[in-house]
Design an enzyme around this catalytic site. Structure first.
Site, PDB file in Angstrom:
ATOM      1  N   GLU A   2      20.022  -4.930   9.481  1.00 47.57           N
ATOM      2  CA  GLU A   2      21.203  -5.179   8.659  1.00 47.57           C
ATOM      3  C   GLU A   2      21.325  -4.078   7.620  1.00 47.57           C
ATOM      4  O   GLU A   2      20.395  -3.871   6.828  1.00 47.57           O
ATOM      5  CB  GLU A   2      21.071  -6.518   7.933  1.00 47.57           C
ATOM      6  N   TYR A  62       8.621 -16.337   9.421  1.00 51.18           N
ATOM      7  CA  TYR A  62       9.951 -16.459   8.814  1.00 51.18           C
ATOM      8  C   TYR A  62      11.003 -15.751   9.670  1.00 51.18           C
ATOM      9  O   TYR A  62      12.113 -16.241   9.847  1.00 51.18           O
ATOM     10  CB  TYR A  62       9.922 -15.859   7.406  1.00 51.18           C
ATOM     11  N   ASN A  91      17.681  -4.389   5.894  1.00 49.69           N
ATOM     12  CA  ASN A  91      16.842  -5.545   6.173  1.00 49.69           C
ATOM     13  C   ASN A  91      16.710  -5.606   7.691  1.00 49.69           C
ATOM     14  O   ASN A  91      17.527  -5.040   8.411  1.00 49.69           O
ATOM     15  CB  ASN A  91      17.512  -6.806   5.629  1.00 49.69           C
ATOM     16  N   ARG A 114      20.903  -1.557   0.982  1.00 48.78           N
ATOM     17  CA  ARG A 114      19.515  -1.671   1.410  1.00 48.78           C
ATOM     18  C   ARG A 114      19.514  -2.012   2.886  1.00 48.78           C
ATOM     19  O   ARG A 114      20.540  -2.402   3.451  1.00 48.78           O
ATOM     20  CB  ARG A 114      18.775  -2.740   0.620  1.00 48.78           C
ATOM     21  N   TYR A 138       6.806  -4.972   1.890  1.00 50.65           N
ATOM     22  CA  TYR A 138       7.897  -5.793   1.371  1.00 50.65           C
ATOM     23  C   TYR A 138       8.509  -5.085   0.171  1.00 50.65           C
ATOM     24  O   TYR A 138       7.813  -4.807  -0.791  1.00 50.65           O
ATOM     25  CB  TYR A 138       7.360  -7.159   0.942  1.00 50.65           C
TER      26      TYR A 138
END
Lengths: 346, 201
Positions: A265, A316, A225, A223, A37
């Site tokens: 993403e 999630y 994701n 970044r 993470y």
């Protein structure tokens, strides 16, 4: 570079696929064989030719089909595009950033002529030729964010900055990974990230906010994701979850290669010059497992990463139902050989 | 999907008097009125005289409401039949309000949320509104699918009063909508209908 735009769909018959060139330039998000993470923010500087980082705004072979899909979503649910009244200056900032980037980097496809406030925009792939007055939204068929948002791949939200916080006060969001602009508009940075597990406790959002509040004009950051999606569906919104959620139950050991997609993403963040707001771009790339394993390094690495994913994160991201089946399928492509460091193909 | 422990869930620190406010406007329901009585005992008579209270009587009889109003004196009390009437009265006050007004809300979460929402519509910062939760834990829930609001929700899951989908009520909260988010609970298992539990009595 002249792009050949594909005629394909992201719903119903799902004809979306990647060309071999598109597979090679896919922004694979794991630089090592385990999950970690991280905020992983880096300067959004030009990358090597042909990569998704070559230009600030990446336009690819899926452009025309994605814009058609956005049109379908907005016709069914206009609430996917909303801006609070104080965001008009920021909307113009966004339009300027996207038009100037697209026209500079893809001159075969887009042109922009600026004579003071009199602007002339040509979008050849979509057949648009528009003269308008910069700063006067009545000279465009939509407000500026929606106008340019309908012509640029990726979702966009605009964050107002005040009281040492960022507020999500505008956005055009049609390809989202299960969050609702209509519900979240007007929230601050901590509130709209409220549903994300583990990261609050790790202090991730406090650090990220502090960093973003100091973002400078002309020095954007980015970044990656990621999540996974069943079928190449762009509109995985909560609004339509009661329609697409069932897809997660359709994965079988036989169809993993075609059904399961890695969804990455490329998120960009720009300080906007007039409004001092921050533009957040969420550019979505999809790749099915069959396409992904054509890059041997990625076929080895992805099952190793998925095995180390904490259960809260898997839940999630909505992977729980099909994670093991996907690992089992991918394992056929993992001969146990070591992988080289870094993201890209060998 | 995260259900609880979500940071957008509001916190209600409790009522405290603002001695510097030129006027105070308090909206409360019957349960919240007890918190307002305590607020007034912590302040002086001058504070009470600068204070107008809108009491949302809901189901309470007029005798009970009058008795409560009596206990809130010398503050001025308007009795509204229910939450919509109370908010419409509040909006009328805020439309005419000038600088130096302090807003308070005490009672159920839908009441507090509606007061904060009315405040936002009048450019009052939500953090400046003093709030205290009393009484029922009932919630207002927005269906993320049809966007309809279901009022006075006490169970989880709950059936959307508009589209009929069975909704999981999450702690994700929108101040703008004054509502919690409801998401279809059985999208991935349409045959199953989990039993509603009373989670917000």
């Amino acid at each position: 570079m002249v792009l050949a735009f594909k005629n394909e769909t992201f719903r119903d018959d799902f004809t979306f696929s990647n060309s071999p060139e598109s597979i090679r330039r896919f922004p694979f998000p794991f630089h090592e064989d385990k999950y970690m993470y991280a905020v992983n923010i880096e300067p959004h500087v030009p990358g090597p030719k042909g990569t998704v980082y070559e230009f600030p705004i990446d336009i690819d072979e899926h452009y025309v089909a994605e814009m058609r899909d956005r049109e379908i979503v907005l016709a069914a649910d206009p609430g996917r595009c909303q801006a609070l009244p104080h965001m008009m200056t920021a909307q113009w900032d966004m339009l300027e950033l996207l038009m100037t980037s697209m026209a500079r980097d893809y001159p075969e496809h887009f042109s922009l002529t600026q004579d003071g406030d009199h602007w002339h925009w040509i979008n050849r792939p979509l057949g648009i030729d528009q003269k308008f007055t910069f700063g006067d939204h009545t000279t465009l068929p939509y407000e500026p964010m929606e106008y340019i948002g309908r012509q640029c791949q990726g979702d966009f939200s605009i964050q107002d900055q005040r009281d040492g916080q960022l507020w999500m006060d505008a956005g055009i969001i049609t390809t989202q990974a299960d969050w609702s602009l209509d519900f979240d508009i007007g929230m601050n940075f901590f509130e709209w990230h409220g549903p994300v597990p583990l990261a609050h406790e790790a202090g991730v959002f406090e650090r990220a906010l502090k960093f973003l509040l100091n973002l400078q004009v002309g020095r954007p950051v980015r970044r990656l994701n990621w999540t996974m999606t069943i079928n190449p569906r762009l509109d995985t919104s909560p609004e339509n979850y009661h329609k697409w959620g069932i897809d997660r139950t359709t994965v079988t050991p036989e169809n993993v290669g075609d059904k399961v997609h890695l969804r990455v993403e490329l998120q960009g963040l720009w300080r906007l010059p007039r409004s001092n707001a921050i533009l957040f771009s969420i550019r979505c790339y999809l790749i099915k497992m069959k396409e992904l394993v054509t890059i041997p390094k990625w076929g080895r690495r992805l099952p190793r990463v998925l095995e180390t994913l904490p259960p809260e994160i898997a839940d999630y991201k909505g992977l729980t139902r099909y994670r093991q089946m996907t690992i089992d399928w991918l394992k056929k492509y993992d001969d146990g050989a070591p992988t080289s460091p870094g993201f890209g193909p060998d | 999907m995260a259900v609880s422990g979500i940071k957008s869930r509001p916190v209600y620190p409790g009522l405290s008097p603002d001695p510097n406010a030129r006027s105070n406007v308090v909206v409360c329901d019957v349960a919240g009125a007890e918190a307002v009585v305590e607020l007034l005992t912590r302040a002086d008579g001058a504070f009470a005289r600068r204070t107008s209270i809108i009491l949302s009587a809901d189901g309470a009889g007029s005798e009970q409401a009058q008795a409560l109003a009596k206990r809130l004196e010398p503050a001025g009390v308007e009795i509204a039949s229910g939450l919509p009437a109370a908010i419409s009265h509040l909006n009328a006050i805020l439309d005419q309000a000038s600088m130096g007004l302090r807003l308070y809300a005490a009672g159920s979460e839908p009441l507090i949320g509606s007061v904060v929402q009315a405040g936002l519509d009048h450019f009052i910062d939500h953090l400046s509104i003093r709030t205290e939760h009393r009484g029922s834990l009932k919630r207002r829930v927005q269906c993320v699918h049809c966007k309809g609001m279901t009022e006075d929700v006490t169970t989880n899951p709950v059936t959307c009063s508009h589209c009929g989908l069975l909704l999981l009520v999450r702690d994700h909260y929108s101040r703008r909508l004054a509502a919690f988010q409801g998401v279809c609970i059985n999208a991935e298992s349409p045959g199953e209908r989990p039993e509603p539990n009373v989670e917000f009595p």
